[in-house]
Design a protein around this motif. Structure first.
Motif, mmCIF file in Angstrom:
data_model
loop_
_atom_site.group_PDB
_atom_site.id
_atom_site.type_symbol
_atom_site.label_atom_id
_atom_site.label_comp_id
_atom_site.label_asym_id
_atom_site.label_seq_id
_atom_site.Cartn_x
_atom_site.Cartn_y
_atom_site.Cartn_z
ATOM 1 N N LEU A 157 0.812 -1.215 0.000
ATOM 2 C CA LEU A 157 0.000 0.000 0.000
ATOM 3 C C LEU A 157 0.849 1.271 0.000
ATOM 4 O O LEU A 157 1.922 1.318 0.621
ATOM 5 N N LEU A 158 0.352 2.279 -0.704
ATOM 6 C CA LEU A 158 0.860 3.627 -0.506
ATOM 7 C C LEU A 158 0.562 4.061 0.927
ATOM 8 O O LEU A 158 -0.373 3.547 1.568
ATOM 9 N N GLY A 159 1.302 5.046 1.419
ATOM 10 C CA GLY A 159 0.982 5.595 2.731
ATOM 11 C C GLY A 159 -0.448 6.098 2.779
ATOM 12 O O GLY A 159 -1.174 5.867 3.756
ATOM 13 N N ASP A 160 -0.878 6.791 1.714
ATOM 14 C CA ASP A 160 -2.271 7.269 1.645
ATOM 15 C C ASP A 160 -3.258 6.114 1.714
ATOM 16 O O ASP A 160 -4.300 6.200 2.381
ATOM 17 N N GLU A 161 -2.946 5.020 1.020
ATOM 18 C CA GLU A 161 -3.848 3.866 1.006
ATOM 19 C C GLU A 161 -3.874 3.173 2.364
ATOM 20 O O GLU A 161 -4.926 2.685 2.801
ATOM 21 N N ALA A 186 4.746 0.243 0.827
ATOM 22 C CA ALA A 186 5.345 -0.756 1.720
ATOM 23 C C ALA A 186 4.299 -1.820 2.007
ATOM 24 O O ALA A 186 3.097 -1.617 1.817
ATOM 25 N N VAL A 187 4.769 -2.961 2.459
ATOM 26 C CA VAL A 187 3.867 -4.043 2.852
ATOM 27 C C VAL A 187 3.265 -3.707 4.212
ATOM 28 O O VAL A 187 3.982 -3.339 5.146
ATOM 29 N N VAL A 188 1.955 -3.811 4.301
ATOM 30 C CA VAL A 188 1.241 -3.462 5.529
ATOM 31 C C VAL A 188 0.398 -4.653 5.970
ATOM 32 O O VAL A 188 -0.336 -5.246 5.177
ATOM 33 N N GLU A 189 0.518 -5.002 7.228
ATOM 34 C CA GLU A 189 -0.296 -6.056 7.840
ATOM 35 C C GLU A 189 -1.617 -5.436 8.283
ATOM 36 O O GLU A 189 -1.637 -4.517 9.114
ATOM 37 N N ILE A 190 -2.725 -5.908 7.713
ATOM 38 C CA ILE A 190 -4.021 -5.316 8.037
ATOM 39 C C ILE A 190 -4.914 -6.337 8.740
ATOM 40 O O ILE A 190 -4.697 -7.549 8.661
ATOM 41 N N LYS A 191 -5.946 -5.832 9.405
ATOM 42 C CA LYS A 191 -6.874 -6.689 10.147
ATOM 43 C C LYS A 191 -7.711 -7.520 9.195
ATOM 44 O O LYS A 191 -8.046 -7.088 8.089
ATOM 45 N N ASP A 192 -8.067 -8.701 9.638
ATOM 46 C CA ASP A 192 -8.947 -9.551 8.836
ATOM 47 C C ASP A 192 -10.401 -9.085 8.903
ATOM 48 O O ASP A 192 -11.148 -9.210 7.938
ATOM 49 N N THR A 193 -10.775 -8.535 10.059
ATOM 50 C CA THR A 193 -12.167 -8.118 10.254
ATOM 51 C C THR A 193 -12.222 -6.661 10.690
ATOM 52 O O THR A 193 -11.721 -6.321 11.767
ATOM 53 N N PRO A 194 -12.801 -5.781 9.874
ATOM 54 C CA PRO A 194 -12.917 -4.374 10.256
ATOM 55 C C PRO A 194 -13.824 -4.206 11.474
ATOM 56 O O PRO A 194 -14.753 -4.978 11.696
ATOM 57 N N ARG A 195 -13.544 -3.182 12.257
ATOM 58 C CA ARG A 195 -14.384 -2.829 13.389
ATOM 59 C C ARG A 195 -15.734 -2.341 12.880
ATOM 60 O O ARG A 195 -15.843 -1.718 11.831
#
Length: 536
Positions: free
Chosen positions: A5-9, A172-181
């Motif tokens: 992701l871009l920083g913005d993304e 950069a590679v970003v680790e994101i949550k599987d389930t959004p709040r």
């Protein structure tokens, strides 16, 4: 799950995953991609997250306050000069406080890649007594969004998040949550005594917000984003904020031998800064933008503390930082400071081939040859490139909407002809009020609203006034006989030049609207049309 992701993304995804209910923004590089990412997000569509562009940054901030008033989480996005436009509601938002969380995302532009100045938005956070987050990486940008919303709702203040061009536009590679709040439920907890800023109410809130500052600094001292990393060599200590921390780490791949204070949450953690000045002989301050930290440190540290940075010349006073500048400041071997090669010919941007603005400027230049000392006041947009060869058609460009008011002021001073040229999106952003001033005094100006049916400079986003400009001008009071629409094409040059000549010679307010779709969006729409036809 991992994403590149871009920083913005990363910011946009972080907001969605933090339970966002609405994004409010006006496009401006380097912040535009945040809203576009949310607009294209399947989850945002599924959750019906508000994601339409606002007319300007002020209306965006005020709409976000309305969403917060109802208990939901809102994101406001803009570039640094946009924060000037929404300064009134932004500063007052500290007085109202928040119900649902608000994050105000501001993307600064050091080195002015696409901006009028190098303004540093951290000063606004300090001025408004609003906490500021400044991520050092795309992962932090993502993680900070959830923390910022939680923090905003805990302390009942908006959070300003500041990024710069390189953070916004690098991947950069970003680790994101599987389930959004889940989104917040609507509630009626906002108290009118806080949100109605009569002096009697505002004075109480001012006392409360001022009293919070000590607590906010304690939060910064204990924040996981502000770290004191000790080192063996105490001859030097380094304070590095935001992306400057990354540049520092690039200089020491095996680990920094000096103590480092990483700063990504404000107010400044003065306790940690005092520790560094007490333990180290000298302190180097590395920050992207203006010497915000350096100014504060010089003001609160002992008189004999040796502070180095942008003000003392170890780092450049203006422009972006980079690892080479850091190496030079640290006395490390550095092959070269990467600057433009003098042997490479400069290639400034130019109006696209076939652009309607070209025909407008060609006609305007042709007509203005007939007058002595004409002046053309420009505005922010693609058409600002009319200052460059071959047209050299405008004499000023200051800020969004300034063309009309400057033309009026020049006319007030006796200038004639006094011409304003402004784009469609800029007109609805900040030009309408200036036109009303001109109409109320029947100023001797000619206003050209160059309408290419989009917000072209930032990539072709929707323009708030599309198909409404004649109605807006009539409503403001432009006489029907002096409201003209032309199609800027070479074949129409005789009509355009005669229209310009007639309206310049009319001594009062006149508006000419040259209208033709932007070449970039036209090509995009034609491709989309062909794709749909192929599917059929």
């Amino acid at each position: 799950m991992k994403k590149l992701l871009l920083g913005d993304e990363a910011i946009a995804q972080g907001a969605i995953d933090a339970g966002l209910s609405g994004v409010y923004a006006y496009p401006g590089t380097p912040s535009t991609e945040i809203t576009e990412y949310i607009q294209d997000s399947a989850i945002a569509k599924e959750r019906n997250i508000h994601r339409r562009w606002s007319t300007n940054e002020k209306t965006a901030m005020e709409a976000a306050l309305g969403m917060s008033f109802m208990g939901k989480r809102a994101l406001v996005c803009m570039k640094h000069v946009g924060l000037n436009v929404c300064a009134d509601p932004f500063v007052n938002s500290a007085m109202t406080g928040t119900n649902g969380g608000i994050v105000v995302l501001v993307a600064d532009d050091p080195s002015m890649h696409s901006s009028q100045d190098e303004q540093d938005s951290r000063f606004y956070g300090k001025f408004a007594m609003i906490p500021t987050f400044e991520p050092s990486s795309q992962q932090e940008a993502y993680d900070m969004m959830a923390e910022a919303y939680d923090f905003s709702e805990k302390i009942h203040l908006p959070v300003l998040m500041r990024v710069t061009t390189r953070m916004a536009h690098s991947r950069a590679v970003v680790e994101i949550k599987d389930t959004p709040r889940e989104q917040n439920e609507k509630n009626y907890n906002a108290e009118a005594s806080s949100w109605v800023l009569l002096p009697a109410n505002a004075r109480k809130r001012n006392i409360a917000v001022t009293a919070q500052q000590e607590m906010l600094e304690d939060c910064a001292v204990n924040s996981k984003y502000n770290r004191y990393e000790d080192g063996e060599n105490h001859k030097l200590g380094i304070i590095a904020s935001g992306i400057a921390y990354n540049y520092l780490m690039e200089c020491f791949p095996e680990g920094c031998p000096y103590p480092v204070l990483k700063v990504s949450q404000y107010p400044l953690p003065k306790k940690l800064i005092r520790r560094m000045t007490e333990e180290c002989d000298e302190v180097l301050i590395a920050e992207e933008g203006q010497p915000f930290i350096e100014d504060v440190v010089r003001g609160v540290m002992p008189w004999n503390a040796v502070i180095k940075g942008r003000l003392s010349g170890e780092l450049p006073r203006t422009g972006e930082l980079n690892p080479d500048y850091m190496k030079k400041a640290l006395g490390l071997p550095c092959e070269e400071i990467h600057e433009a090669c003098p042997d490479v010919t400069s290639r400034p941007p130019a109006l696209c081939q076939g652009c309607g603005h070209r025909d407008v400027y060609a006609a305007l230049n042709e007509v203005l040859k007939e007058y002595e000392n004409p002046r053309v006041f420009g505005d922010i947009g693609c058409y600002t490139l009319g200052f460059l060869p071959p047209y050299r058609a405008i004499h000023s460009c200051v800020d969004m909407g300034a063309s009309i008011t400057m033309a009026k002021g020049a006319a007030d001073a006796g200038q004639w002809p006094s011409v304003a040229i402004i784009g469609d999106s800029t007109f609805t952003h900040s030009g309408m009020t200036g036109l009303l001033d001109a109409i109320n005094e029947n100023a001797d100006i000619t206003v050209i609203i160059s309408d290419n049916l989009t917000t072209a400079m930032t990539g072709g986003q929707d323009s708030a006034g599309t198909n409404k400009f004649e109605a807006i001008c009539r409503g403001l009071g432009v006489p029907e006989e002096h409201l003209k629409v032309v199609v800027p094409l070479p074949k129409n040059m005789p009509e355009i030049t005669q229209t310009l000549r007639d309206e310049i010679n009319y001594h009062g307010v006149s508006v000419i609207i040259p209208r033709r779709e932007c070449m970039q969006t036209l090509q995009r729409h034609l491709k989309q049309k062909k794709a749909k036809e192929a599917q059929k």
